[in-house]
Write an enzyme that holds these catalytic residues in place. Structure first.
Site, short mmCIF file in Angstrom:
data_model
loop_
_atom_site.label_atom_id
_atom_site.label_comp_id
_atom_site.label_asym_id
_atom_site.label_seq_id
_atom_site.Cartn_x
_atom_site.Cartn_y
_atom_site.Cartn_z
N ASN A 11 0.88 -1.18 0.00
CA ASN A 11 0.00 0.00 0.00
C ASN A 11 0.91 1.22 0.00
O ASN A 11 1.49 1.57 1.03
CB ASN A 11 -0.90 -0.02 1.24
N TRP A 12 1.03 1.83 -1.16
CA TRP A 12 1.96 2.95 -1.29
C TRP A 12 1.47 4.22 -0.59
O TRP A 12 2.22 5.18 -0.45
CB TRP A 12 2.20 3.26 -2.77
N LYS A 13 0.19 4.24 -0.21
CA LYS A 13 -0.41 5.45 0.39
C LYS A 13 -0.13 6.64 -0.53
O LYS A 13 -0.07 6.46 -1.75
CB LYS A 13 0.11 5.64 1.82
N HIS A 95 -9.57 1.43 4.93
CA HIS A 95 -8.28 1.60 5.62
C HIS A 95 -8.48 2.54 6.81
O HIS A 95 -9.26 3.50 6.73
CB HIS A 95 -7.22 2.15 4.66
N GLU A 97 -6.83 4.89 7.87
CA GLU A 97 -6.58 6.30 7.59
C GLU A 97 -7.81 6.95 6.94
O GLU A 97 -8.10 8.11 7.19
CB GLU A 97 -5.32 6.43 6.70
N GLU A 166 -5.57 -4.77 10.48
CA GLU A 166 -4.54 -3.77 10.68
C GLU A 166 -4.81 -3.02 11.99
O GLU A 166 -5.59 -2.06 12.02
CB GLU A 166 -4.55 -2.74 9.54
N GLY A 172 2.47 2.29 10.89
CA GLY A 172 3.43 3.38 10.76
C GLY A 172 4.15 3.72 12.05
O GLY A 172 4.85 4.71 12.13
N SER A 210 3.34 -2.21 10.38
CA SER A 210 4.77 -2.32 10.66
C SER A 210 5.36 -3.68 10.31
O SER A 210 6.21 -4.19 11.03
CB SER A 210 5.07 -1.93 12.12
N GLY A 231 2.82 -1.11 4.33
CA GLY A 231 2.87 0.33 4.08
C GLY A 231 4.29 0.78 3.81
O GLY A 231 4.83 0.60 2.71
N GLY A 232 4.93 1.36 4.81
CA GLY A 232 6.25 1.97 4.65
C GLY A 232 7.28 1.08 3.94
O GLY A 232 8.00 1.54 3.05
P1 13P Z 1 2.97 0.35 7.80
O1 13P Z 1 3.48 -0.93 7.18
O2 13P Z 1 3.73 1.56 7.34
O3 13P Z 1 2.83 0.25 9.27
O4 13P Z 1 1.48 0.58 7.22
C1 13P Z 1 0.57 -0.46 7.26
C2 13P Z 1 -0.61 -0.08 6.46
O5 13P Z 1 -1.34 0.83 6.81
C3 13P Z 1 -0.86 -0.82 5.22
O6 13P Z 1 -2.12 -0.56 4.72
#
Ligand code: 13P
Length: 248
Positions: A11-13, A95, A97, A166, A172, A210, A231-232
């Protein structure tokens, strides 16, 4: 180990650029084959270029959101039909967010999942508790509530979604759920799905929060963890590739 083939989704956000994307996708393409299914969920403007870059490969791609509406005067929204037009395979919905910053509630999340499935786009439905909810002992109630409306709304199609657990406190933050903590929730979610559909045993439940190269293998070794939503670490080619290999 289960017989479900693992799925790793980046997930590149809201990160990326045409140059950075080309480099990242090139590295992932060059690292194949993986022993797991691999996908990237990219920002909307990059969908078509990603589709072209990945054409003919076994890498899949998707969006990070989708409208609950079919079409109409919904400025800024992107419909499932438009995603389908590009051959888009997945759309992340719900998600944390989007739930937190765009006030998306459980019914809207369920409607988005339904809109996606209606156009042949697989929704990756995210559920997860906040730190306060975990500390109050509400994890089970929260994730069950989040998933139940989706199951109800999708009805007989529920088995076609992918679920992602999640925990909000792990996203994050570098603070990942332990494999045992994650497995416990995945088992609950699997049981909830089993009560709704006989196909739950083959449905994929991903863990996100994470996930890094050094914790991926232990998470993916859990019986009900069928891969990850990353994510990251999905923005760093070496890390993402290592995580995909850990799933293989
Ligand atoms: P991180 O891997 O950066 O914690 O993010 C997880 C995420 O929100 C994937 O959708």
């Amino acid at each position: 180990m289960s017989t479900r083939r693992k799925l790793v989704v980046g997930n590149w956000k809201m990160y990326g650029s045409r140059v950075a994307n080309a480099e990242l996708l090139g590295a992932i393409l060059g690292a194949r084959p993986f022993g797991a299914d691999v996908a990237v969920c990219v920002p909307f403007p990059y969908l078509s270029e990603t589709a072209v870059t990945l054409a003919g490969s076994d890498l899949r791609w998707g969006a990070q959101d989708v409208s609950a509406h079919e079409q109409g005067a919904y400025t800024g929204e992107v419909s499932a039909a438009m995603l389908h037009d590009f051959g888009c395979r997945y759309a992340i919905v719900g998600h944390s967010e989007r739930r937190a910053y765009h006030a998306e509630g459980d019914q809207l999340v369920a409607d988005k999942a339904k809109a996606a499935l209606g156009r042949g786009v697989t929704p990756i439905v995210c559920v997860g508790e906040t730190l306060a909810q975990r500390e109050a002992g509400e994890t089970e109630a929260v994730v069950k509530r989040q998933l139940s409306l989706v199951i109800h709304t999708l009805a007989h199609c529920a088995s076609e979604m992918v679920v992602a657990y999640e925990p909000v406190w792990a996203i994050g933050t570098g603070r990942t759920a332990t494999p045992e903590q994650a497995q416990a929730v995945h088992a609950l979610l699997r049981a909830q799905l089993l009560a709704a559909t006989p196909h739950a045993a083959v449905m994929k439940i991903l863990y996100g929060g994470s996930v890094k190269p050094d914790n991926a293998a232990a998470l993916f070794a859990q019986p009900d963890i069928d891969g990850g939503l990353i994510g990251g670490a999905s923005l760093k080619a070496a890390d993402f590739i290592a995580i995909c290999r850990a799933a293989g």
